[in-house]
Design a protein around this motif. Structure first.
Motif, short mmCIF file in Angstrom:
data_model
loop_
_atom_site.label_atom_id
_atom_site.label_comp_id
_atom_site.label_asym_id
_atom_site.label_seq_id
_atom_site.Cartn_x
_atom_site.Cartn_y
_atom_site.Cartn_z
N ASP A 1 0.81 -1.22 0.00
CA ASP A 1 0.00 0.00 0.00
C ASP A 1 0.84 1.27 0.00
O ASP A 1 0.34 2.36 0.25
CB ASP A 1 -0.94 0.00 1.22
N MET A 2 2.14 1.17 -0.32
CA MET A 2 3.00 2.34 -0.29
C MET A 2 2.99 3.11 -1.60
O MET A 2 3.29 4.30 -1.62
CB MET A 2 4.45 1.94 0.05
N ALA A 3 2.70 2.46 -2.71
CA ALA A 3 2.69 3.10 -4.02
C ALA A 3 1.37 2.79 -4.72
O ALA A 3 0.73 1.77 -4.45
CB ALA A 3 3.86 2.59 -4.88
N GLU A 4 0.99 3.66 -5.66
CA GLU A 4 -0.33 3.52 -6.29
C GLU A 4 -0.36 2.45 -7.38
O GLU A 4 -1.43 2.03 -7.81
CB GLU A 4 -0.79 4.85 -6.87
N ASN A 5 0.82 2.00 -7.84
CA ASN A 5 0.85 0.94 -8.83
C ASN A 5 2.11 0.11 -8.64
O ASN A 5 3.13 0.61 -8.17
CB ASN A 5 0.82 1.51 -10.25
N VAL A 6 2.02 -1.17 -8.99
CA VAL A 6 3.15 -2.09 -8.94
C VAL A 6 3.33 -2.65 -10.35
O VAL A 6 2.39 -3.19 -10.93
CB VAL A 6 2.92 -3.23 -7.94
N PHE B 1 7.80 -9.94 -19.84
CA PHE B 1 6.64 -9.08 -20.07
C PHE B 1 6.48 -8.07 -18.93
O PHE B 1 6.75 -8.39 -17.77
CB PHE B 1 5.37 -9.93 -20.20
N VAL B 2 6.03 -6.87 -19.29
CA VAL B 2 5.68 -5.85 -18.32
C VAL B 2 4.19 -5.98 -18.03
O VAL B 2 3.37 -5.85 -18.93
CB VAL B 2 5.98 -4.44 -18.86
N VAL B 3 3.86 -6.27 -16.77
CA VAL B 3 2.47 -6.53 -16.39
C VAL B 3 2.12 -5.63 -15.20
O VAL B 3 2.53 -5.89 -14.07
CB VAL B 3 2.27 -8.01 -16.01
N PRO B 4 1.37 -4.55 -15.42
CA PRO B 4 1.03 -3.64 -14.32
C PRO B 4 -0.08 -4.18 -13.44
O PRO B 4 -0.99 -4.87 -13.92
CB PRO B 4 0.58 -2.37 -15.04
N LYS B 5 -0.01 -3.87 -12.16
CA LYS B 5 -1.11 -4.21 -11.25
C LYS B 5 -2.38 -3.47 -11.66
O LYS B 5 -3.47 -4.05 -11.70
CB LYS B 5 -0.72 -3.83 -9.82
N ILE B 6 -2.24 -2.18 -11.96
CA ILE B 6 -3.35 -1.35 -12.44
C ILE B 6 -3.04 -0.94 -13.87
O ILE B 6 -1.94 -0.46 -14.16
CB ILE B 6 -3.55 -0.09 -11.57
N MET B 7 -3.99 -1.12 -14.76
CA MET B 7 -3.78 -0.74 -16.16
C MET B 7 -3.56 0.76 -16.27
O MET B 7 -4.12 1.55 -15.51
CB MET B 7 -4.98 -1.16 -17.00
N VAL B 8 -2.75 1.15 -17.26
CA VAL B 8 -2.42 2.55 -17.46
C VAL B 8 -3.11 3.04 -18.73
O VAL B 8 -2.94 2.47 -19.81
CB VAL B 8 -0.89 2.74 -17.58
N ASN B 9 -3.89 4.09 -18.59
CA ASN B 9 -4.60 4.65 -19.73
C ASN B 9 -3.65 5.38 -20.67
O ASN B 9 -2.50 5.68 -20.32
CB ASN B 9 -5.69 5.62 -19.25
N GLY C 1 -6.16 3.09 -14.76
CA GLY C 1 -7.46 2.61 -15.16
C GLY C 1 -7.96 1.49 -14.27
O GLY C 1 -7.96 1.62 -13.03
N GLU C 2 -8.33 0.38 -14.89
CA GLU C 2 -8.91 -0.74 -14.16
C GLU C 2 -7.82 -1.67 -13.62
O GLU C 2 -6.72 -1.74 -14.17
CB GLU C 2 -9.85 -1.53 -15.08
#
Length: 593
Positions: free
Chosen positions: A204-209, A230-238, A244-245
């Motif tokens: 919970d320290m950063a908004e995305n992993v 592969f680069v796989v974000p925890k939260i999708m980037v618009n 995003g989601e």
């Protein structure tokens, strides 16, 4: 445990007088920096880390990071606030490309800051450390879309990065991994599979992993040749850079560990709902190349973990030994019924072992970092290649020897504390527990030894190791030419002869790989001791020169004494390791196990 104090004087001495940081700063790459600016940054960062990060250490060990029933991850009290201050201060970005918000400082300075971070809170330090590896990997091979989407946020620390390599049946044998990647119509890939032992997999320290995930594409060849990254974000980037989601990935569980309790070591599941969306990093089947970009930096950084924990416990043990009164010290007046334990010969032996091993570790780590920086900045091609050769040779030595010594020094600290060291309330035991993972992850130390004899010794047909041994002999000769330092030179020369003997045996048995591998770990230990003696020998020469030029007499004398202690107590053991390194595999294979 007493407060942590960054060892600024030791570091300044090493950088300026032993490893010639000023010469590095004269290269075109670092032309806008000067030694004064660098040291001011190091001092300011050390103060910040000691004041903001170090106070989180004990509470992090006690509370750990917790996976909540709703799938969210909660870090220990104070972690979010400390991390936010770190991001705001910009210390994590200091060594990265200014084009993405970095400071453009040498990696060597980043290694110094990593030591401070590890000494303050190893578990916390692993989040920016892993992010660093992600940045280097993305910067080395990514296309413009991936670079522009992720790098600036990773450099700033607003987002953190991970390495997703290990699976239940594919630990050190990375080629056995089963995670799959199937192409989507839009150029992305659908990732499905499970990964284990993922440090800082969520928090919970950063908004995305941002996860870097090794996987197999359809029809990929078996083994390591068929791996892609592969680069796989925890939260999708618009498209506009906003979040995003949530992506199709989650934390299944968090490991309950011996140490580094505040670092969430996660089991990750990708694609439970059909496939986590990811983007290819580099080309298909580039996975191992990308992995080694991450791993080389990670291995140097893990070596620094051994150093950072050793320094922290050395400070604590010295303080405790000078304050703890117990027993009569031999040789003191009869009326002195009790004395501080620092006067007892065996306690002094342990403290001097701790100090000399810690200073040798620091020398090796910074020598490695300077070689890495020189390889990326020198104008002369031959000099650049020589620096890269030394960097490559030192990586397995730095990782393995420094982490082994980190365990040894933190264990000695417990012994200095005696029964109080075995009690959790004093805090010293945490550092020993934390240290024990470092010889295991980022390639076990046995794998580092295999890398040394299998990949590093053959470089330039043996020329790299031959040249390095010649450089060490030159330092031994310079020491021997000085009456005060001649004993150090003799020990270093003797140890180097033994190392050379073992090296020639390995060259002569190159076709008998099982015999070579049977002695690879003691052989790496020989290298660690000799390189440690080499850098401390250089330190002794620099200290003697500085003292003759009106340098601080007490400081310089202590550097010479530390080098003498290491030479007499540790370099002297190298000869005895020769038989272990060259004994072959026959007795080992005959044994019933």
């Amino acid at each position: 445990m007493q407060d942590y104090t960054p060892p600024l004087d030791d570091i300044s001495f090493l950088l300026d007088r032993v490893l010639d940081l000023p010469a590095l700063l004269e290269t075109e790459r670092f032309a806008e920096l000067d030694p004064e600016v660098v040291h001011e940054a190091i001092e300011a960062a050390g103060t910040f880390i000691a004041e903001v990060i170090a106070p989180t250490n004990a509470i992090g060990d006690e509370m750990g990071t917790q996976l909540q029933p709703d799938g969210t991850m909660v870090t220990p009290d104070g972690f979010k606030e400390a991390y936010a201050k770190l991001v705001e201060a910009g210390w994590g970005a200091l060594t990265f490309d200014p084009a993405y918000g970095g400071g453009g400082f040498p990696e060597t300075v980043g290694i110094v800051l990593q030591e401070f971070m590890v000494s303050s809170n190893m578990a916390f330090s692993m989040a920016p450390l892993l992010t660093q590896g992600s940045i280097h990997a993305i910067n080395s091979v990514a296309d413009e879309l991936v670079t522009e989407t992720y790098l600036a946020k990773l450099v700033s620390g607003e987002w953190t990065g991970t390495m997703n390599l290990t699976e239940p049946e594919a630990g050190s044998d990375v080629g056995a991994l089963r995670t799959k990647a199937v192409p989507n119509d839009d150029g992305s890939w659908a990732i499905t599979g499970s990964k284990i032992y993922i440090s800082w997999g969520d928090h919970d320290m950063a908004e995305n992993v941002i996860h870097l995930v090794l996987a197999r594409t359809p029809d990929a060849p078996p083994g390591t040749k068929g791996i892609s990254c592969f680069v796989v974000p925890k939260i999708m980037v618009n498209d506009d850079g906003s979040l995003g989601e949530p992506n199709d990935l989650k934390v299944v569980s968090v490991e309950h560990k011996m140490g580094i309790n505040a670092s969430p070591t996660c089991t990750m599941s990708f694609g439970d709902e059909g496939g986590a969306t990811g983007w290819l990093l580099g080309n298909e089947f580039d996975g191992m190349r990308v992995m080694f970009v991450m791993m080389n930096m990670a291995r140097l950084s893990v070596g620094v973990q051994g150093l950072g924990l050793a320094e922290r416990t050395l400070q604590g043990a010295l303080s405790y030994a000078n304050e703890r009164v117990q027993g009569k010290v031999v040789g003191t007046p009869k009326e002195d019924r009790t004395s501080p334990i620092v006067g007892h010969p065996d306690v002094r032996r342990m403290l001097l072992d701790m100090r000399s091993l810690t200073e040798a570790m620091r020398g090796i780590c910074l020598m490695n970092a300077v070689a890495m920086d020189r390889a990326g900045s020198l104008a002369d091609e031959d000099a650049r290649q020589a620096a890269e050769d030394l960097n490559e040779l030192l990586i397995p030595i730095t990782k393995a020897w420094c982490t082994d010594m980190g365990v040894e020094v933190t264990s000695l600290a417990i012994q200095v504390y005696g029964g109080m060291g075995f009690v959790e309330e004093t805090g010293v035991s945490q550092f020993f527990r934390d240290a024990r993972i470092a010889p295991i992850y980022e390639g076990t130390n046995g794998i580092q030894a295999m890398d040394l004899v299998g990949r590093k010794l053959p470089m330039r047909s043996g020329g790299v190791v031959t040249d390095t041994i010649a450089d060490i002999r030159a330092t031994a000769a310079a020491l021997s030419a000085d009456d005060e330092l001649a004993g150090i030179g003799a020990r270093l020369a003797e140890a180097t002869d033994a190392l050379d003997e073992a090296t020639q045996w390995i060259f002569g048995h190159a076709g008998e790989i099982r015999d070579v591998l049977a002695g690879a770990t003691p052989y790496l230990r020989m290298w660690g001791l000799v390189v440690g003696g080499w850098v401390l020998g250089k330190s002794a020469l620099a200290a003697a020169e500085w003292a003759a030029d009106d340098g601080p007499a007490d400081f310089c004398a202590e550097k010479v004494r530390t080098a003498r202690w290491f030479a007499d107590q540790h370099l002297s053991t190298v000869v005895g390791l020769t038989a272990r390194a060259t004994s072959g595999a026959s007795l080992m294979d005959e044994a019933s196990l």
